[in-house]
Write a protein that holds these residues in place. Structure first.
Motif, PDB file in Angstrom:
ATOM      1  N   LEU A   2       0.803  -1.215   0.000  1.00 49.02           N
ATOM      2  CA  LEU A   2       0.000   0.000   0.000  1.00 49.02           C
ATOM      3  C   LEU A   2       0.839   1.270   0.000  1.00 49.02           C
ATOM      4  N   ARG A   3       1.729   1.430   0.982  1.00 51.59           N
ATOM      5  CA  ARG A   3       2.468   2.688   1.093  1.00 51.59           C
ATOM      6  C   ARG A   3       3.560   2.794   0.027  1.00 51.59           C
ATOM      7  N   ALA A   4       4.174   1.668  -0.321  1.00 41.71           N
ATOM      8  CA  ALA A   4       5.198   1.700  -1.366  1.00 41.71           C
ATOM      9  C   ALA A   4       4.594   2.158  -2.686  1.00 41.71           C
ATOM     10  N   SER A   5       3.365   1.723  -2.967  1.00 39.23           N
ATOM     11  CA  SER A   5       2.764   2.047  -4.261  1.00 39.23           C
ATOM     12  C   SER A   5       2.588   3.547  -4.437  1.00 39.23           C
ATOM     13  N   VAL A   6       2.238   4.253  -3.366  1.00 39.08           N
ATOM     14  CA  VAL A   6       2.018   5.696  -3.513  1.00 39.08           C
ATOM     15  C   VAL A   6       3.349   6.433  -3.630  1.00 39.08           C
ATOM     16  N   SER A   7       4.445   5.839  -3.144  1.00 40.48           N
ATOM     17  CA  SER A   7       5.760   6.459  -3.348  1.00 40.48           C
ATOM     18  C   SER A   7       6.115   6.472  -4.829  1.00 40.48           C
ATOM     19  N   LEU A   8       5.649   5.481  -5.556  1.00 44.73           N
ATOM     20  CA  LEU A   8       5.909   5.423  -6.995  1.00 44.73           C
ATOM     21  C   LEU A   8       5.112   6.490  -7.729  1.00 44.73           C
ATOM     22  N   VAL A   9       3.901   6.767  -7.251  1.00 48.19           N
ATOM     23  CA  VAL A   9       3.101   7.857  -7.821  1.00 48.19           C
ATOM     24  C   VAL A   9       3.807   9.192  -7.597  1.00 48.19           C
ATOM     25  N   ILE A  10       4.311   9.398  -6.365  1.00 49.23           N
ATOM     26  CA  ILE A  10       5.012  10.647  -6.044  1.00 49.23           C
ATOM     27  C   ILE A  10       6.236  10.821  -6.934  1.00 49.23           C
ATOM     28  N   ALA A  11       6.997   9.747  -7.122  1.00 52.76           N
ATOM     29  CA  ALA A  11       8.163   9.815  -8.008  1.00 52.76           C
ATOM     30  C   ALA A  11       7.737  10.142  -9.434  1.00 52.76           C
ATOM     31  N   GLY A  12       6.660   9.508  -9.885  1.00 51.92           N
ATOM     32  CA  GLY A  12       6.173   9.729 -11.248  1.00 51.92           C
ATOM     33  C   GLY A  12       5.709  11.159 -11.491  1.00 51.92           C
ATOM     34  N   LEU A  13       5.160  11.797 -10.446  1.00 48.18           N
ATOM     35  CA  LEU A  13       4.679  13.173 -10.593  1.00 48.18           C
ATOM     36  C   LEU A  13       5.815  14.138 -10.928  1.00 48.18           C
ATOM     37  N   ALA A  14       7.022  13.812 -10.440  1.00 50.58           N
ATOM     38  CA  ALA A  14       8.167  14.705 -10.642  1.00 50.58           C
ATOM     39  C   ALA A  14       9.096  14.228 -11.748  1.00 50.58           C
TER      40      ALA A  14
END
Length: 429
Positions: free
Chosen positions: A381-393
């Motif tokens: 769960l939490r790892a997946s949203v870190s990938l979204v954050i990385a993708g945003l930048a």
């Protein structure tokens, strides 16, 4: 299977409404088993885990109705659940239901307290270390339960009901504290819990239990005292805002730059994380509407952080912070002290070009100027949203696969981000 496509490089500007806390909503729903009257919960997030717990509770004979929006409600306002456990028809929680989510194991506490018996499958859920249930079982045995483990099930009996006791946890456990408090509400006599978890969600559940007629004091501190009562009644309670969602979006703003109001957020629920963001170069301003997070032209500064139980830096924000530090000007260190196996996102972040090295429970992140978009896979769960954050930048396109993990803990993530200018969409199938 759904995927999320992101084209990075857009700053976030606008307002993100913060949903009700998943980590409070789940035990609050389970607390509905303690009374035959109706418990009404407001601001319950629309999440896969909430829907799964509704199935678990339905198996016990609990009627749950979701009330839609009313005139004047805000967009994204959570649902209202009416939970009625007037007739518990089954005290068994089967493997096929419990295996999908760890928190569903907690039904053992109210079933044992009210019905004096329970048979609950050993849990499943996120693939983060072992997360055993031994401390939960220890707490129930202290309260007088007879417990056996047979065929993957925990079989608990308390023929004369539970009895108050002193429960001294050898280490801080959120799940153990929830279970002990719920079980003790209907026990005969007084229960004292020491080395209790202090997380805000523990206090939120205790506030709801007290509204139901329980006598719980000290929740939110390491020493909780519960005076048992004969029965609990119905009540109405509003789920507190989600501090992990708050911290996640605050980190996303720090990552991309921009200016976002986190509506409904409460700073005291995650002050340590907000302090770290300030060190990293974001401007964090609490106000009457929530928390405003701004990062204009300033670069990101490296930080050194260890996760810790509340009020320390939350383990549930560790992966998100690591994504942020991948773009800091220098070397950062993050030490994970709560869960083993909680660095599974490191390999996926490396696909963006992040430079991360591991030494035991410490990750060293050497920041780089710019990440590059990549196809990546969510692991929890939490790892997946870190990938979204990385993708945003990141430069170019990122495709996040296996996003069902995200749906367990983040309500309408892509809607909230795209409303603030992110180029993000869900691709079904």
């Amino acid at each position: 299977m759904d995927r999320i496509r992101i084209v990075g490089g857009s700053k976030l500007n606008g307002t993100i409404p913060i949903s009700g806390a998943k980590n409070a909503a789940l035990p609050l729903m389970i607390a509905g088993l303690l009374t035959e009257e109706t418990l009404i919960l407001d601001n319950v997030p629309r999440l896969a885990d909430v829907a799964q717990l509704q199935r678990v509770l339905g198996n016990h004979g609990v009627d749950i109705t979701s009330v839609g929006k009313r005139p004047g409600d805000h967009a994204y306002q959570g649902q209202t659940l009416h939970i009625s456990a007037a007739n518990i028809i089954d005290t068994t929680a089967p493997y096929e239901l419990v295996s999908k989510m760890r928190a569903s194991f907690w039904v053992i506490a109210p079933l044992l307290a009210r019905m004096h018996e329970a048979k609950v499958s050993l849990p499943g859920g996120c693939a983060i270390g072992t997360r055993p249930v031994d401390l939960l079982i220890m707490a129930l045995e202290k309260l007088g339960a007879e417990i056996a483990i047979d065929g993957g099930y925990v079989i608990a009996k308390a023929p004369g009901g539970l009895t108050g006791a002193t429960i001294d946890f050898p280490k801080v456990t959120v799940s153990g504290t929830h279970v002990a408090v719920m079980a003790a509400t209907l026990a005969k006599g007084t229960t004292v819990i020491t080395n209790a978890a202090c997380e805000p969600e523990i206090l939120d559940v205790a506030d709801c239990l007290n509204a139901m007629g329980a006598r719980v004091s000290g929740a939110g501190t390491p020493r909780i005292v519960i005076e048992g009562v004969a029965r609990l009644h119905g009540a109405r309670h509003t789920v507190l805002p989600d501090r992990i969602e708050t911290g996640t979006y605050a980190i996303a703003v720090a990552m991309t730059g921009g200016d976002v109001q986190l509506a409904g957020a409460r700073p005291e629920l995650l002050q340590s994380a907000l302090d770290v963001l300030t060190q990293a170069g974001a401007v964090v301003t609490p106000n009457n509407e929530g928390i405003r997070v701004v990062r204009s032209g300033a670069g990101l500064q490296p930080v050194t952080v260890s996760t810790a139980p509340f009020p320390g830096f939350p383990t549930d924000l560790q992966a998100q912070l690591m994504a942020l530090m991948a773009c800091a000007g220098g070397a950062s260190q993050i030490t994970e002290t709560i869960f083993e196996n909680r660095f599974m996102h490191v390999q996926e972040l490396a696909r963006f070009g992040a430079r991360i090295s591991l030494d035991g429970e410490t990750a060293t992140i050497d920041g780089i100027a710019r990440l590059r978009g990549a196809p990546v896979m969510a692991t929890d769960l939490r790892a997946s949203v870190s990938l979204v954050i990385a993708g945003l930048a990141a430069e170019g396109e990122t495709m996040v696969n296996r996003v069902y993990h995200l749906d367990r803990g983040f309500e309408r993530l892509e809607d909230k981000l795209s409303a603030c200018g992110a180029t993000i969409e869900r691709i079904s199938g």
